[in-house]
Design a protein around this motif. Structure first.
Motif, PDB file in Angstrom:
ATOM      1  N   ALA A  22      74.533 -65.186 -89.016  1.00 48.70           N
ATOM      2  CA  ALA A  22      74.668 -63.727 -89.045  1.00 48.70           C
ATOM      3  C   ALA A  22      73.432 -63.087 -89.679  1.00 48.70           C
ATOM      4  O   ALA A  22      72.963 -62.042 -89.215  1.00 48.70           O
ATOM      5  CB  ALA A  22      75.933 -63.323 -89.800  1.00 48.70           C
ATOM      6  N   GLU A  23      72.904 -63.705 -90.717  1.00 50.20           N
ATOM      7  CA  GLU A  23      71.688 -63.193 -91.360  1.00 50.20           C
ATOM      8  C   GLU A  23      70.509 -63.242 -90.390  1.00 50.20           C
ATOM      9  O   GLU A  23      69.728 -62.291 -90.306  1.00 50.20           O
ATOM     10  CB  GLU A  23      71.370 -64.001 -92.624  1.00 50.20           C
ATOM     11  CG  GLU A  23      72.397 -63.870 -93.728  1.00 50.20           C
ATOM     12  CD  GLU A  23      72.312 -62.563 -94.502  1.00 50.20           C
ATOM     13  OE1 GLU A  23      71.369 -61.781 -94.295  1.00 50.20           O
ATOM     14  OE2 GLU A  23      73.206 -62.332 -95.328  1.00 50.20           O
ATOM     15  N   GLN A  24      70.387 -64.328 -89.649  1.00 49.76           N
ATOM     16  CA  GLN A  24      69.323 -64.443 -88.639  1.00 49.76           C
ATOM     17  C   GLN A  24      69.497 -63.378 -87.559  1.00 49.76           C
ATOM     18  O   GLN A  24      68.525 -62.769 -87.121  1.00 49.76           O
ATOM     19  CB  GLN A  24      69.353 -65.815 -87.974  1.00 49.76           C
ATOM     20  CG  GLN A  24      68.777 -66.940 -88.771  1.00 49.76           C
ATOM     21  CD  GLN A  24      68.842 -68.223 -87.973  1.00 49.76           C
ATOM     22  OE1 GLN A  24      69.917 -68.793 -87.778  1.00 49.76           O
ATOM     23  NE2 GLN A  24      67.696 -68.676 -87.501  1.00 49.76           N
ATOM     24  N   PHE A  25      70.727 -63.175 -87.139  1.00 52.41           N
ATOM     25  CA  PHE A  25      70.994 -62.181 -86.109  1.00 52.41           C
ATOM     26  C   PHE A  25      70.566 -60.797 -86.579  1.00 52.41           C
ATOM     27  O   PHE A  25      69.963 -60.032 -85.826  1.00 52.41           O
ATOM     28  CB  PHE A  25      72.488 -62.179 -85.732  1.00 52.41           C
ATOM     29  CG  PHE A  25      72.837 -61.118 -84.747  1.00 52.41           C
ATOM     30  CD1 PHE A  25      72.585 -61.281 -83.395  1.00 52.41           C
ATOM     31  CD2 PHE A  25      73.396 -59.919 -85.173  1.00 52.41           C
ATOM     32  CE1 PHE A  25      72.889 -60.282 -82.481  1.00 52.41           C
ATOM     33  CE2 PHE A  25      73.705 -58.912 -84.271  1.00 52.41           C
ATOM     34  CZ  PHE A  25      73.450 -59.096 -82.919  1.00 52.41           C
ATOM     35  N   TRP A  26      70.868 -60.462 -87.838  1.00 50.45           N
ATOM     36  CA  TRP A  26      70.522 -59.139 -88.358  1.00 50.45           C
ATOM     37  C   TRP A  26      69.018 -58.898 -88.315  1.00 50.45           C
ATOM     38  O   TRP A  26      68.564 -57.791 -88.034  1.00 50.45           O
ATOM     39  CB  TRP A  26      71.063 -58.949 -89.771  1.00 50.45           C
ATOM     40  CG  TRP A  26      70.610 -57.639 -90.346  1.00 50.45           C
ATOM     41  CD1 TRP A  26      69.768 -57.455 -91.406  1.00 50.45           C
ATOM     42  CD2 TRP A  26      70.940 -56.332 -89.879  1.00 50.45           C
ATOM     43  NE1 TRP A  26      69.560 -56.118 -91.627  1.00 50.45           N
ATOM     44  CE2 TRP A  26      70.269 -55.400 -90.701  1.00 50.45           C
ATOM     45  CE3 TRP A  26      71.735 -55.850 -88.850  1.00 50.45           C
ATOM     46  CZ2 TRP A  26      70.369 -54.025 -90.527  1.00 50.45           C
ATOM     47  CZ3 TRP A  26      71.838 -54.474 -88.665  1.00 50.45           C
ATOM     48  CH2 TRP A  26      71.167 -53.577 -89.488  1.00 50.45           C
ATOM     49  N   GLU A  27      68.233 -59.927 -88.588  1.00 48.45           N
ATOM     50  CA  GLU A  27      66.776 -59.771 -88.532  1.00 48.45           C
ATOM     51  C   GLU A  27      66.344 -59.249 -87.163  1.00 48.45           C
ATOM     52  O   GLU A  27      65.506 -58.347 -87.070  1.00 48.45           O
ATOM     53  CB  GLU A  27      66.081 -61.089 -88.843  1.00 48.45           C
ATOM     54  CG  GLU A  27      66.192 -61.504 -90.298  1.00 48.45           C
ATOM     55  CD  GLU A  27      65.544 -62.846 -90.573  1.00 48.45           C
ATOM     56  OE1 GLU A  27      64.641 -63.263 -89.815  1.00 48.45           O
ATOM     57  OE2 GLU A  27      65.940 -63.483 -91.559  1.00 48.45           O
ATOM     58  N   LEU A  28      66.912 -59.805 -86.101  1.00 51.65           N
ATOM     59  CA  LEU A  28      66.565 -59.360 -84.754  1.00 51.65           C
ATOM     60  C   LEU A  28      67.206 -58.018 -84.424  1.00 51.65           C
ATOM     61  O   LEU A  28      66.552 -57.107 -83.928  1.00 51.65           O
ATOM     62  CB  LEU A  28      66.994 -60.395 -83.720  1.00 51.65           C
ATOM     63  CG  LEU A  28      66.192 -61.689 -83.659  1.00 51.65           C
ATOM     64  CD1 LEU A  28      66.816 -62.645 -82.663  1.00 51.65           C
ATOM     65  CD2 LEU A  28      64.752 -61.423 -83.307  1.00 51.65           C
ATOM     66  N   ALA A  29      68.501 -57.920 -84.666  1.00 57.44           N
ATOM     67  CA  ALA A  29      69.232 -56.707 -84.285  1.00 57.44           C
ATOM     68  C   ALA A  29      68.646 -55.470 -84.966  1.00 57.44           C
ATOM     69  O   ALA A  29      68.454 -54.433 -84.326  1.00 57.44           O
ATOM     70  CB  ALA A  29      70.715 -56.852 -84.622  1.00 57.44           C
ATOM     71  N   ALA A  34      69.522 -51.783 -84.364  1.00 56.03           N
ATOM     72  CA  ALA A  34      70.855 -51.750 -84.975  1.00 56.03           C
ATOM     73  C   ALA A  34      70.787 -51.004 -86.303  1.00 56.03           C
ATOM     74  O   ALA A  34      69.814 -51.112 -87.043  1.00 56.03           O
ATOM     75  CB  ALA A  34      71.393 -53.156 -85.194  1.00 56.03           C
ATOM     76  N   THR A  35      71.838 -50.249 -86.601  1.00 58.35           N
ATOM     77  CA  THR A  35      71.877 -49.483 -87.839  1.00 58.35           C
ATOM     78  C   THR A  35      72.737 -50.135 -88.915  1.00 58.35           C
ATOM     79  O   THR A  35      72.586 -49.825 -90.097  1.00 58.35           O
ATOM     80  CB  THR A  35      72.373 -48.052 -87.582  1.00 58.35           C
ATOM     81  OG1 THR A  35      73.677 -48.123 -86.978  1.00 58.35           O
ATOM     82  CG2 THR A  35      71.418 -47.310 -86.659  1.00 58.35           C
ATOM     83  N   ALA A  36      73.656 -51.016 -88.525  1.00 58.67           N
ATOM     84  CA  ALA A  36      74.511 -51.706 -89.497  1.00 58.67           C
ATOM     85  C   ALA A  36      75.132 -52.941 -88.853  1.00 58.67           C
ATOM     86  O   ALA A  36      75.284 -53.009 -87.628  1.00 58.67           O
ATOM     87  CB  ALA A  36      75.629 -50.780 -89.994  1.00 58.67           C
ATOM     88  N   GLN A  37      75.474 -53.903 -89.692  1.00 59.46           N
ATOM     89  CA  GLN A  37      76.184 -55.111 -89.257  1.00 59.46           C
ATOM     90  C   GLN A  37      77.198 -55.443 -90.337  1.00 59.46           C
ATOM     91  O   GLN A  37      76.854 -55.458 -91.521  1.00 59.46           O
ATOM     92  CB  GLN A  37      75.206 -56.268 -89.072  1.00 59.46           C
ATOM     93  CG  GLN A  37      75.878 -57.589 -88.759  1.00 59.46           C
ATOM     94  CD  GLN A  37      74.865 -58.735 -88.646  1.00 59.46           C
ATOM     95  OE1 GLN A  37      73.684 -58.509 -88.393  1.00 59.46           O
ATOM     96  NE2 GLN A  37      75.326 -59.950 -88.841  1.00 59.46           N
ATOM     97  N   THR A  71      76.575 -51.638 -85.398  1.00 59.16           N
ATOM     98  CA  THR A  71      76.455 -50.254 -84.929  1.00 59.16           C
ATOM     99  C   THR A  71      75.033 -49.989 -84.451  1.00 59.16           C
ATOM    100  O   THR A  71      74.061 -50.559 -84.958  1.00 59.16           O
ATOM    101  CB  THR A  71      76.831 -49.239 -86.025  1.00 59.16           C
ATOM    102  OG1 THR A  71      75.968 -49.388 -87.145  1.00 59.16           O
ATOM    103  CG2 THR A  71      78.280 -49.405 -86.449  1.00 59.16           C
ATOM    104  N   TRP A  72      74.959 -49.095 -83.476  1.00 50.98           N
ATOM    105  CA  TRP A  72      73.703 -48.714 -82.831  1.00 50.98           C
ATOM    106  C   TRP A  72      73.672 -47.193 -82.711  1.00 50.98           C
ATOM    107  O   TRP A  72      74.732 -46.563 -82.670  1.00 50.98           O
ATOM    108  CB  TRP A  72      73.621 -49.319 -81.428  1.00 50.98           C
ATOM    109  CG  TRP A  72      73.806 -50.803 -81.391  1.00 50.98           C
ATOM    110  CD1 TRP A  72      74.994 -51.477 -81.288  1.00 50.98           C
ATOM    111  CD2 TRP A  72      72.795 -51.797 -81.476  1.00 50.98           C
ATOM    112  NE1 TRP A  72      74.776 -52.831 -81.293  1.00 50.98           N
ATOM    113  CE2 TRP A  72      73.428 -53.057 -81.407  1.00 50.98           C
ATOM    114  CE3 TRP A  72      71.409 -51.736 -81.601  1.00 50.98           C
ATOM    115  CZ2 TRP A  72      72.710 -54.247 -81.462  1.00 50.98           C
ATOM    116  CZ3 TRP A  72      70.701 -52.931 -81.653  1.00 50.98           C
ATOM    117  CH2 TRP A  72      71.350 -54.170 -81.583  1.00 50.98           C
ATOM    118  N   PRO A  73      72.499 -46.622 -82.574  1.00 54.24           N
ATOM    119  CA  PRO A  73      72.436 -45.172 -82.388  1.00 54.24           C
ATOM    120  C   PRO A  73      73.157 -44.724 -81.117  1.00 54.24           C
ATOM    121  O   PRO A  73      73.772 -43.665 -81.092  1.00 54.24           O
ATOM    122  CB  PRO A  73      70.947 -44.866 -82.300  1.00 54.24           C
ATOM    123  CG  PRO A  73      70.255 -46.040 -82.886  1.00 54.24           C
ATOM    124  CD  PRO A  73      71.167 -47.213 -82.693  1.00 54.24           C
TER     125      PRO A  73
END
Length: 117
Positions: A22-29, A34-37, A71-73
């Motif tokens: 999940a941490e790796q995913f956040w780096e890309l997202a 992406a605005t939040a995970q 979340t995304w814009p």
């Protein structure tokens, strides 16, 4: 705003591997808009009468439910990010996922009520 939601079953012993993924995913997202995970690990998930999280993901003994959202814009940003992430060579570094992706339930949503204190 646009939300990608996920429900999945993760073997209890893979909790830290899931957090790392999940941490790796956040780096890309986050790089792609992406605005939040939020990643939530099962704490009190009851069996339902007709359906429930376990049945939805075909959870097996020893697996915990994860409820997650990003979340995304807007939807266009989310869709563009998905395409970019799938083409990004850093995705290969994820290796084998710590869960069975075939049993993951996911979808995109447009919020109709969102309240915060």
């Amino acid at each position: 705003m646009y939300v990608n939601g996920f429900i999945l079953s993760v073997p209890e012993g893979n909790k830290q591997a899931y957090v790392d993924t999940a941490e790796q995913f956040w780096e890309l997202a986050s790089e792609f808009g992406a605005t939040a995970q939020v990643e939530c690990w099962e704490s009190d998930v009851k069996d339902g009468h007709t359906t429930d999280f376990r049945r939805a993901t075909k959870a097996e003994d020893g697996e915990k439910i994860v409820f997650s959202w990003v979340t995304w814009p807007d939807k266009a940003t989310a869709e563009a990010a998905e395409k970019k992430m799938m083409e990004d060579p850093r995705m290969e570094a994820f290796g084998e996922m710590p869960f069975d992706g075939k049993r993951m339930v996911y979808g995109g949503f447009e919020p109709i009520v969102w309240k915060e204190a």
